[in-house]
Structures are given as structure tokens and as C-alpha cells.
Design an enzyme around this catalytic site. Structure first.
Site, mmCIF file in Angstrom:
data_model
loop_
_atom_site.group_PDB
_atom_site.id
_atom_site.type_symbol
_atom_site.label_atom_id
_atom_site.label_comp_id
_atom_site.label_asym_id
_atom_site.label_seq_id
_atom_site.Cartn_x
_atom_site.Cartn_y
_atom_site.Cartn_z
ATOM 1 N N LYS A 21 0.836 -1.209 0.000
ATOM 2 C CA LYS A 21 0.000 0.000 0.000
ATOM 3 C C LYS A 21 0.877 1.267 0.000
ATOM 4 C CE LYS A 21 -3.996 -1.900 -0.462
ATOM 5 N NZ LYS A 21 -4.458 -2.926 0.414
HETATM 6 C C1 LIG Z 1 -5.645 -3.833 0.747
HETATM 7 C C2 LIG Z 1 -7.104 -3.627 0.733
HETATM 8 C C3 LIG Z 1 -7.926 -3.923 1.844
HETATM 9 C C4 LIG Z 1 -7.490 -4.698 3.047
HETATM 10 O O1 LIG Z 1 -6.310 -4.420 3.591
HETATM 11 P P1 LIG Z 1 -5.389 -5.598 4.232
HETATM 12 O O2 LIG Z 1 -4.424 -4.783 5.027
HETATM 13 O O3 LIG Z 1 -4.771 -6.327 3.089
HETATM 14 O O4 LIG Z 1 -6.252 -6.451 5.086
HETATM 15 C C5 LIG Z 1 -9.257 -3.576 1.787
HETATM 16 N N1 LIG Z 1 -9.785 -2.993 0.706
HETATM 17 C C6 LIG Z 1 -9.052 -2.717 -0.394
HETATM 18 C C7 LIG Z 1 -9.702 -2.049 -1.555
HETATM 19 C C8 LIG Z 1 -7.684 -3.041 -0.413
HETATM 20 O O5 LIG Z 1 -6.965 -2.795 -1.512
#
Ligand SMILES: *Cc1c(COP(=O)(O)O)cnc(C)c1O
Length: 384
Positions: A193
């Protein structure tokens, strides 16, 4: 999402990865510091990371173990549960859907705006029933679209708003950071992210009732355990008044997150510059549509294009991989998954139309402009 799948084999072939973690010496030192102290629980680093995030957003942030947990706890803390329905775009990571169904509520798949691929609230409005309690807009690729419109739609219909802001860390809207306004916003700090803590996430809101419930529910529902842990203590004599989860963040993760937050301005600028350069390189090709995001304000998590009339996307992806370019698909719509299949659903016209034509190109701070030029040249010649 390709969370560094086959990263080792592919990087040895010099593949330009779709996404990756970008960390340096500072993160390594920070982790070593925590290891040296031999306390990995939720303590000083998590407290400090929460304080830094709260300053970043201008609102309290509560850290949890990942973005999915942030969404789950935010929903639970807004009182969403069994028998309730939550409106959510089908075109999202399965995490959004799983977080909703984890509360016992039903995710109701909605369509998206073809120009930005964010929730189309006019479509969502058609799907309201007496059980609808909340809406979860997903800030696809980092863009929030017309978020004001979603908030007024929610107000008119008495719905709670829980923003899935996993893609939108750092994006601003009308001059304010996503998370610094609105009801409840949830972020992810997973490995790829906009910033990472290895694994992690946070809930950002100024709703005191929600904050307190999230703080307790992340620690198995133990009332006020957070204060104890931040004081270096534990609760031995406590009460629990609702279902909780073991969702707290560890100091090891927070130590990484703190360093990433420091370097965020630089990483955000890289993402913005690279996405704009993709736009420049791809403009004018008849079949390639890039989405019109304003990279002055959007910090893009992914770079997605739509290839009109692409017949065999998998063949194209294999061809690009042979050329050293890893690509992705964001996303396979959730209404097509067995677990979320609903035979009564009225068609998701835009989602069904675009889904087979979407392609995500490499985007992370270690991609270079030279890489972008190469990727676009190869893509265009593969199409022509
Ligand atoms: C990455 C992501 C999540 C969840 O995050 P995690 O940290 O991987 O549990 C939720 N929604 C979207 C759109 C994402 O890209």
C-alpha cells in the site's frame, strides 16, 4: 492482489514488478530496535504510530492488525450486524466483502461510475431495502470520486458511511486529506500500500463511541486494555461486554510504519509523477483508456487502464510477462464469487462491461520513468 507473489523468481529475471514494498535502512534499524527490547506486543511504538497518524489526519487513529480488520471493527462499532445490509461496489478487493460478512451483515454488490470506477450512488440507491444500514465507498486507485455526493446520499437515506480508504492514503479532496473529514475511514498498511507497516491498518474517525469500541474490540473486547498496555501494564481484573477479536497491532509493525510515514511525502510524489507519466505515454491510443484522475490531489495506489475490445487479456498479460512486465487485474468482481453469488441481483451494467478489459500496470516508488516508457511501448506494440 499480487502481494509479492513469486517475487524472488521474478526479480531474478529482472521483472518490473506490479507492486512491492519499498523500505530502506531506517526501517531495518527500527525493527532491530524493537527486537533488541524483546517486547513485540502493543506498546510504545504502536502508541507513537497512532499519535503520528492522528497528527497526519488531524483526527484520532486506532491501529489494528490489517486493513480488513479495520473495516470489520469499524462496521461492528457502527452497530452493523446480522440482518443488516451494506452497499458496496462489487469492483473491490474481497477484503471489503469479507469484512462486511464477518459482522453477519450482507454485502450488497453495487455498480461503479465508468469514469472513475468508484461507487455509483445512483445505482446503490436502487438497491436500498428496509434492511440497508450502511454504505462502504471504496476509493478505487486512490480517487474518491464525488464523495460529497455519496455523503449526501447516505444522509438522505439514514445510512452510516464506512470508507474503504485502503487505496487512498494521502489523497486529498477539496483540500482535505481523506480520513480527516467524513464519518469513518479505514486504511491498510499491507506490504504494497501507499505506506506499509508490513501488515497493518487503522480506523480514523472523530466519533468517540466508535473509537472506544474499536480500541476495546481489537483486544478481545477487554475494556480499557489499551490504556493499560500503553502504560506498560496488563489488565488482570477486567470485564468484556461484546464480541472482540485479537486484532491489535504489534510494536514490530508500528516501528516500520513510523519510518514509512516519514518518507511518505517523497513516495507519494513518486507515485503521482509516475502515474501522470503513464497518462502522457498512453494518451492518443484509440483502444487504451486511462482514467481521469487528478494527480495533484490523488495519491495513486494502482495504475489501471481499460483496453477496449481486448479479446484475450490473459494472452496479453503472458506476453507482457515474457517481456519482463508484471501486470494485475483489479478486480474480479465480488458478485461473481461463489460465496457472494446472489441469483436475484439486478445487473451491474458498468462492472460487467469493464471488468474483462481492465489491466493494472506496475506502480510503486521503485519504478522509473524509463520503465514506464518501456512498459507503454511494449503494451502498445502488443496491441497493434
Ligand atoms: C488492501 C485492501 C484492503 C485490506 O487491507 P489488508 O491490510 O490487506 O487487510 C481492503 N480494501 C481494499 C480495496 C484493499 O486494496
Amino acid at each position: 492482489m499480487a502481494k509479492g507473489v513469486n517475487a524472488d523468481t521474478e526479480s531474478s529475471r529482472k521483472v518490473i514488478r506490479l507492486s512491492k514494498s519499498c523500505v530502506g535502512e531506517a526501517e531495518k534499524r527500527a525493527v532491530m530496535g524493537v527486537l533488541d527490547r524483546e517486547f513485540f506486543g502493543m506498546g510504545a511504538e504502536v502508541k507513537q504510530f497512532e499519535e503520528a497518524l492522528s497528527e497526519f489526519f488531524g483526527r484520532p487513529a486506532v491501529c489494528v492488525v490489517n486493513g480488513t480488520a479495520a473495516l470489520h471493527l469499524a462496521l461492528q462499532s457502527c452497530g452493523i450486524g446480522r440482518g443488516d445490509e451494506v452497499l458496496v461496489p462489487s469492483l473491490t478487493y474481497v477484503a471489503s466483502f469479507q469484512a462486511i460478512s464477518a459482522t453477519g451483515a450482507k454485502p450488497v454488490a453495487c455498480d461503479v461510475d465508468p469514469k472513475t470506477l468508484v461507487l455509483d450512488w445512483q445505482d446503490a440507491e436502487q438497491r436500498i431495502t428496509p434492511n440497508t444500514r450502511a454504505v462502504m465507498p471504496v476509493h478505487y486507485a486512490g480517487d474518491v470520486g464525488e464523495l460529497d455526493g455519496i455523503y449526501s446520499f447516505a444522509r438522505m437515506n439514514g445510512l452510516r458511511v464506512i470508507e474503504d480508504a485502503a487505496h487512498a492514503f494521502g489523497t486529498t479532496y477539496h483540500g482535505r486529506r481523506v480520513g480527516s473529514f467524513g464519518e469513518v475511514a479505514c486504511f491498510s498498511f499491507d506490504g504494497i500500500k501507499n505506506i506499509t507497516s508490513g501488515e497493518g491498518g487503522c480506523v480514523v474517525t472523530d466519533d468517540e463511541a466508535v473509537l472506544q469500541r474499536v480500541r476495546d474490540a481489537r483486544l478481545l473486547g477487554v475494556i480499557n486494555d489499551t490504556d493499560k498496555r500503553y502504560a506498560g501494564q496488563r489488565s488482570w481484573d477486567f470485564d468484556v461486554i461484546e464480541q472482540g477479536w485479537r486484532y491489535h497491532m504489534s510494536d514490530l509493525m508500528a516501528a516500520i510504519g513510523l519510518e514509512q510515514l516519514q518518507r511518505f511525502p517523497e513516495m507519494a510524489a513518486m507515485r503521482q509523477k509516475l502515474a501522470s507519466f503513464y497518462d502522457t505515454c498512453l494518451t492518443g491510443h484509440a483502444r487504451i483508456e486511462h482514467f481521469a484522475h487528478d494527480y495533484e490531489v490523488v495519491v495513486p495506489h494502482i495504475y489501471v487502464i481499460r483496453i477496449h475490445g481486448v479479446r484475450d487479456r490473459e494472452a496479453l498479460r503472458s506476453r507482457l510477462l515474457e517481456l519482463g512486465i508484471q501486470t494485475g487485474v483489479h478486480y474480479q468482481p465480488n458478485h461473481m464469487l461463489t460465496f457472494y453469488h446472489d441469483s436475484e441481483i439486478s445487473p451491474l451494467v458498468v462492472t460487467d462491461m469493464v471488468t474483462s478489459e481492465l489491466l493494472s500496470l506496475p506502480l510503486h516508488p521503485d519504478v522509473t520513468k524509463h520503465d514506464v516508457r518501456y512498459i507503454c511501448d511494449q503494451l502498445i506494440s502488443a496491441l497493434d
